[in-house]
Design an enzyme around this catalytic site. Structure first.
Site, PDB file in Angstrom:
ATOM      1  N   HIS A  13      -6.993  -5.767  -1.369  1.00  0.00           N
ATOM      2  CA  HIS A  13      -5.882  -4.885  -1.010  1.00  0.00           C
ATOM      3  C   HIS A  13      -5.153  -5.428   0.208  1.00  0.00           C
ATOM      4  O   HIS A  13      -5.773  -5.699   1.234  1.00  0.00           O
ATOM      5  CB  HIS A  13      -6.428  -3.488  -0.718  1.00  0.00           C
ATOM      6  CG  HIS A  13      -5.375  -2.463  -0.481  1.00  0.00           C
ATOM      7  ND1 HIS A  13      -4.722  -1.822  -1.508  1.00  0.00           N
ATOM      8  CD2 HIS A  13      -4.862  -1.945   0.665  1.00  0.00           C
ATOM      9  CE1 HIS A  13      -3.860  -0.954  -1.010  1.00  0.00           C
ATOM     10  NE2 HIS A  13      -3.917  -1.026   0.315  1.00  0.00           N
ATOM     11  N   SER A  71       0.836  -1.186   0.000  1.00  0.00           N
ATOM     12  CA  SER A  71       0.000   0.000   0.000  1.00  0.00           C
ATOM     13  C   SER A  71       0.884   1.253   0.000  1.00  0.00           C
ATOM     14  O   SER A  71       1.812   1.356  -0.798  1.00  0.00           O
ATOM     15  CB  SER A  71      -0.960  -0.039   1.198  1.00  0.00           C
ATOM     16  OG  SER A  71      -1.919   0.981   1.105  1.00  0.00           O
ATOM     17  N   ASP A 129      -8.554  -5.430  -6.175  1.00  0.00           N
ATOM     18  CA  ASP A 129      -8.172  -4.419  -5.187  1.00  0.00           C
ATOM     19  C   ASP A 129      -9.093  -3.210  -5.312  1.00  0.00           C
ATOM     20  O   ASP A 129      -9.115  -2.554  -6.351  1.00  0.00           O
ATOM     21  CB  ASP A 129      -6.714  -4.016  -5.431  1.00  0.00           C
ATOM     22  CG  ASP A 129      -6.152  -3.100  -4.359  1.00  0.00           C
ATOM     23  OD1 ASP A 129      -6.937  -2.379  -3.713  1.00  0.00           O
ATOM     24  OD2 ASP A 129      -4.923  -3.104  -4.164  1.00  0.00           O
TER      25      ASP A 129
END
Length: 306
Positions: free
Chosen positions: A260, A102, A232
């Site tokens: 994600h 991320s 995602d």
């Protein structure tokens, strides 16, 4: 291994290692707003058993690292990238294989652009470009945007915070796989209870960027592997494609149906890919496309890490 506090330019950061120090070093950078617990212990041990010296750590204002009151952080997003380099310094490691997820993937890119001498290779998971590029990127899913714009928590009430974070994790996981609420709730509870001042994590929501490197992603020369879920909802698959195309020679490993983050269902696949990519005799190049469609219906968001 026991946790170890290290000093990085006056900031006390909590770190933990797994494996043999004589093995190739792998530094794990979690997304902003998330402590090192989100690099789960089982995942770290799998990497260590594969012959890697693994380091995970808490960002400032997360976990047991230094925390400050809301609105008084006094640091920038770029400082978080500097913290990662400082952790390597604390362990006497001149350069490491860096794995970021991320916003941690964005921090890893910033290190590669600003301090390339400290990077042996990059693995970028569930992330997007850290600097502007020419390719248009797809927007967030409607479900993600609804949650981001409407969900609230009472940050003075532990149960409210836990419920909020579990639901956030549910949204991030996407809709193509079964969500393990029991496991996620346990992880969130441990994260909240372990933190010095959990509400301080909200400082990450408004960090100034700092002066970012002006070099383009095309200047990154270390071996790079992009790993991205095809479902995602924060950074859609198109973000992973654009990132891998921007960095010369980068591989792209698609995780079919993954949302994600680092899902337990993908641990074996991700660990195997990291071990191969960080091999002493050079990375095994991932195919440009391993699974999944060229583009999906899912969306993106910038620097929220989970």
């Amino acid at each position: 291994m026991a946790e170890r506090m290290v000093d990085v330019d006056g900031a006390e950061l909590c770190t933990e290692t797994f494996g043999d120090r004589s093995d190739p070093p792998v530094l794990l950078i979690m997304g902003t707003g998330a402590s090192m617990l989100w690099w789960e212990e089982g995942f770290c041990r799998m990497l260590a058993e594969g012959g890697r010296f693994v380091i995970r750590y808490d960002h400032r204002d997360t976990g047991r690292s230094v925390t400050r009151k809301r609105g008084s952080s006094g640091y920038t997003g770029l400082d978080l990238a500097g913290d990662a380099v400082g952790v390597l310094d604390a362990y006497g490691i001149p350069a490491a294989h860096v794995v970021g997820v991320s916003a941690g993937g964005a921090l890893a890119q910033l290190i590669a652009l600003g301090r390339p001498d400290r990077i042996l290779s990059l693995v970028l998971i569930s992330t997007s470009r850290a600097v502007p590029g020419d390719r248009e990127l797809p927007p967030p899913t409607e479900e993600f945007m609804r949650f981001a714009s409407s969900a609230e928590a009472d940050w003075s009430h532990t149960a409210s915070v836990i419920d909020y974070l579990v639901e956030y994790a549910r949204v991030l996981a996407g809709s193509r796989r079964q969500f393990d609420e029991t496991a996620v709730r346990d992880l969130v509870r441990r994260d909240v209870e372990r933190a010095h001042r959990f509400a301080a994590v909200r400082n990450h929501d408004s960090l100034p960027e700092g002066e970012r490197p002006r070099r383009p992603l095309s200047s990154i020369s270390v071996p790079t592997l992009v790993i991205h879920g095809t479902a995602d909802p924060m950074f859609p698959f198109g973000h992973g494609e654009a990132l891998s195309e921007a960095i010369p020679g980068a591989g792209l490993l698609a995780l079919e149906g993954a949302g994600h983050g680092v899902d337990r269902a993908d641990w074996e696949t991700i660990v195997r890919a990291i071990i191969a990519h960080t091999a002493v005799d050079g990375p095994v190049r991932a195919p440009r496309r391993n699974a999944g469609p060229r583009r999906t219906d899912v969306g993106c968001d910038p620097d929220t890490g989970a």
